[in-house]
Design an enzyme around this catalytic site. Structure first.
Site, mmCIF file in Angstrom:
data_model
loop_
_atom_site.group_PDB
_atom_site.id
_atom_site.type_symbol
_atom_site.label_atom_id
_atom_site.label_comp_id
_atom_site.label_asym_id
_atom_site.label_seq_id
_atom_site.Cartn_x
_atom_site.Cartn_y
_atom_site.Cartn_z
ATOM 1 N N ALA A 285 0.931 -1.147 0.121
ATOM 2 C CA ALA A 285 -0.191 -0.023 0.197
ATOM 3 C C ALA A 285 0.743 1.464 0.020
ATOM 4 O O ALA A 285 1.835 1.361 -0.659
ATOM 5 C CB ALA A 285 -1.011 0.107 1.252
ATOM 6 N N SER A 286 0.696 2.293 0.646
ATOM 7 C CA SER A 286 1.179 3.500 0.584
ATOM 8 C C SER A 286 2.320 3.629 1.614
ATOM 9 O O SER A 286 3.165 4.635 1.322
ATOM 10 C CB SER A 286 0.179 4.807 1.230
ATOM 11 O OG SER A 286 -1.102 4.702 0.338
ATOM 12 N N THR A 287 2.846 2.494 1.960
ATOM 13 C CA THR A 287 4.030 2.604 2.954
ATOM 14 C C THR A 287 5.116 2.752 1.858
ATOM 15 O O THR A 287 6.257 2.775 2.188
ATOM 16 C CB THR A 287 4.493 1.370 3.651
ATOM 17 O OG1 THR A 287 4.080 0.079 2.835
ATOM 18 C CG2 THR A 287 3.265 1.199 4.789
ATOM 19 N N ILE A 288 4.995 2.551 0.444
ATOM 20 C CA ILE A 288 6.193 2.544 -0.562
ATOM 21 C C ILE A 288 6.003 3.826 -1.312
ATOM 22 O O ILE A 288 6.820 4.040 -2.079
ATOM 23 C CB ILE A 288 6.159 1.391 -1.416
ATOM 24 C CG1 ILE A 288 4.688 0.845 -2.062
ATOM 25 C CG2 ILE A 288 6.382 -0.037 -0.539
ATOM 26 C CD1 ILE A 288 4.404 1.886 -3.207
#
Length: 639
Positions: free
Chosen positions: A330-333
């Site tokens: 998800a948005s952690t990258i």
């Protein structure tokens, strides 16, 4: 008429000669046989003396192997994580007991004995030699040991034996790191034979099954000793002739901080998920938690089928989610997507777009939605990371293409094993054109790339991979293999395990690291950041990135409503971060399955971990704002 009678005249000389010849032949034969006997006696008594003496001693002298004590495992501060504790068993020697049934009945009046235990004991007594002890009851409690001990004077042939067994004082909070030991199986015995290690494991009953216990089995095991004893033809031991003590296995000191480990486990509170904490400067694993878990002590003495079935629940407590759980990142990258876009000159730190709340490919009707329906307005790379603007990263992914994204992300360890020192690990998936063709026999579509921009599509990562990639960003490209073992204590003293560094990630412009780090700083410290409300009270400066991963796909016109979705189909909450912001010392990834938003569910757990780590070296509230301003000035100067 008279008959004529023949007379036989004996030839005494001829008979004497015949007798003499026969006697000589018989005497010669006897001499030959006696000679052969003497030669054989000489050969046995003189020439083969040592061989026959060895054979005789082999029947008279036996070597009995004695098992070594397994090495103790400590955390980085010297707290015992795995030790050897005495386990008492009640044993009887049949030949020393007049009425064995009466003795067993007397014991049953002192301590509880099940009928199953009694039947098993009587069956073993019949199959065992009478002078050898047979276990009546194992794993006696301290109270049972005391009750039996005071009655031993009237129970001849009854004794209490103590053996060392593995014990894990922190139980389920550390299971997936430590693993456990259990009885050696036939398959493991065959592997020992194949490796020609039979002599080393001659007296060993237990062996490491998972985790550190399995990975460092040879270090922990030690070397067996032996007793040289004299026995009779029935195998009874008369005396001990010689004894060589076993060598204790090496003690291990892990990089794990048990205080952080327990804080993380308590923070998850039984929810499905994991927490990983690394030292970004050397790859040391400070904590690795997988929840739900189980008590490893159940396996040490042999787990019952009833207890094992409980562990086969849908929550899968046997799986190490930190290394075997594969989740969409998800948005952690998004900070990594910003890096590759900066490297490929797709954007600069000043590039901005207008976000209406959706993204649309040219000549395609479908709209890819932002998590904020009305959009974020004008967005640059910093605001895109701070507010987790999907639209910005949809556009980046489209302009980059799958090939550039995939090759760049491999440098951060996605799609590959991290090399952590336990066997239980998955590589997860970093998709590419070739991967999709091989796995699904389909071409790669542009729509796949768009979803990849926000860490969805086919992309999966383990929590350990996310922690490692976060550590790489925190140190501006330094790459270390995650390492659980810190040092070992053996014959040569304390041996420190060196950090296993790999080829660093080198960017075309070093300032791109600072842009990504500043974006993560904004997530936590800017009032508009998705984790600001969680960390605004912290008396230290950190950086991070929230993530909310879809578990199931949603139709274009369908709105996400948590109340109408099955619990296991709800979004995963995720967070990655590091602290302190300048000269980072700890990098964390948090994953909670089906919990919802990462900012509200995963980030608070990360803060608990940072608080625990930083509590002895934190900044005061008065100095926080000054420090933040100084760091911003430092970043601007480096850019």
């Amino acid at each position: 008429m008279f008959s004529r009678q023949r007379t036989h005249i004996r030839n005494n000389t001829a008979e004497s000669n015949l007798f003499t010849r026969r006697a000589i032949i018989a005497f010669f034969g006897v001499c030959v046989l006696v000679g052969i006997l003497l030669i054989n006696l000489y050969n046995i008594q003189v020439n083969s003396h040592e061989s026959y003496q060895t054979r005789a001693n082999g029947n008279r002298i036996k070597l009995i192997p004695t098992p070594p004590n397994r090495g103790v495992i400590f955390d980085r501060n010297g707290v015992i994580l795995a030790e050897n504790r005495p386990v008492h068993s009640l044993e009887l020697v049949a030949e020393q007991i007049k009425d064995i049934k009466k003795t067993v009945a007397s014991i049953a009046e002192i301590i509880a004995l099940s009928e199953e235990a009694k039947q098993r004991f009587f069956k073993s007594v019949k199959a065992q030699r009478r002078f050898k002890s047979v276990v009546l009851k194992s794993r006696l409690t301290a109270e049972e040991v005391a009750k039996i001990s005071v009655q031993l004077h009237r129970l001849p042939g009854v004794k209490i034996e103590a053996r060392l067994k593995r014990y894990y004082p922190f139980g389920e909070s550390l299971t997936h790191v430590m693993g456990y030991v259990g009885r050696i199986t036939r398959k493991e015995q065959q592997a020992i034979i194949d490796k020609e290690q039979e002599a080393i494991y001659a007296a060993t009953r237990d062996i490491g099954k998972q985790g550190i216990e399995k990975y460092y089995q040879e270090l922990l095991h030690g070397k067996p000793g032996y007793k040289e004893v004299e026995v009779n033809n029935r195998g009874r031991i008369f005396r001990v002739l010689n004894e060589q003590l076993p060598e204790h296995g090496q003690d291990l000191y892990l990089n794990i901080d048990i205080n952080i480990q327990q804080k993380a486990y308590e923070a998850l509170a039984g929810r499905r998920g994991s927490v990983v904490a690394l030292d970004p400067n050397n790859g040391a694993v400070l904590a690795m938690v997988s929840s739900p878990s189980y008590d490893p002590n159940l396996f040490v003495h042999g787990i019952s089928s009833k207890e094992y079935k409980k562990l086969l629940s849908p929550d899968k407590p046997l799986i190490n989610r930190a290394t075997q759980g594969a989740y969409p990142p998800a948005s952690t990258i998004k900070q990594l997507m910003a890096l590759v876009a900066l490297e490929e000159n797709i954007v600069t730190e000043h590039t901005s777009i207008d976000d209406p709340g959706w993204y649309q490919l040219p000549n395609v009707k479908r709209k890819f939605k932002d998590h904020l329906a009305w959009g974020h307005g004008k967005v640059d790379v910093y605001k895109a990371m701070a507010k987790s603007c999907d639209t910005y990263f949809y556009d980046i992914a489209y302009r980059l293409g799958i090939d550039k994204i995939s090759s760049f992300m491999y440098q951060f360890g996605f799609g590959e094993y991290t090399g952590v020192d336990i066997h239980e690990e998955k590589s997860a998936i970093m998709p590419s054109r070739g991967w999709k063709r091989a796995r699904h026999n389909q071409p790669w579509y542009v729509g796949d790339t768009i979803s990849l921009g926000i860490g969805q599509s086919y992309w999966t990562a383990t929590p350990l991979q996310l922690a490692k990639s976060t550590a790489i960003v925190a140190t501006s490209g330094e790459v270390f293999t995650p390492q659980i073992l810190g040092a070992s204590q053996g014959e040569l003293g304390l041996l420190q395990i060196p950090a296993d560094d790999s080829q660093p990630v080198v960017l075309k412009q070093h300032k791109h690291w600072r842009i990504a780090q500043k974006g993560m700083w904004d997530v936590v410290n800017d009032p508009g950041g998705t984790a600001y409300n969680v960390f605004k009270s912290a008396n230290y400066v950190s950086a991070g990135k929230t993530g909310t991963a879809q578990v199931i796909g949603m139709a274009e016109d369908e709105e996400y409503d948590e109340t109408k979705i099955a619990e296991r189909h709800r979004d995963n909450a995720m967070y990655v971060g590091y602290a302190p912001y300048i000269n980072p010392e700890i990098a964390v990834s948090v994953t909670i399955e089906n919990a919802g938003g990462g900012g509200s569910n995963a980030a608070p757990i990360a803060k608990i971990i940072f608080d625990e780590y930083m509590n002895n070296r934190t900044l005061s509230f008065d100095n926080k704002l000054t420090t933040v301003n100084q760091q911003v000035e430092q970043i601007n100067g480096q850019q």
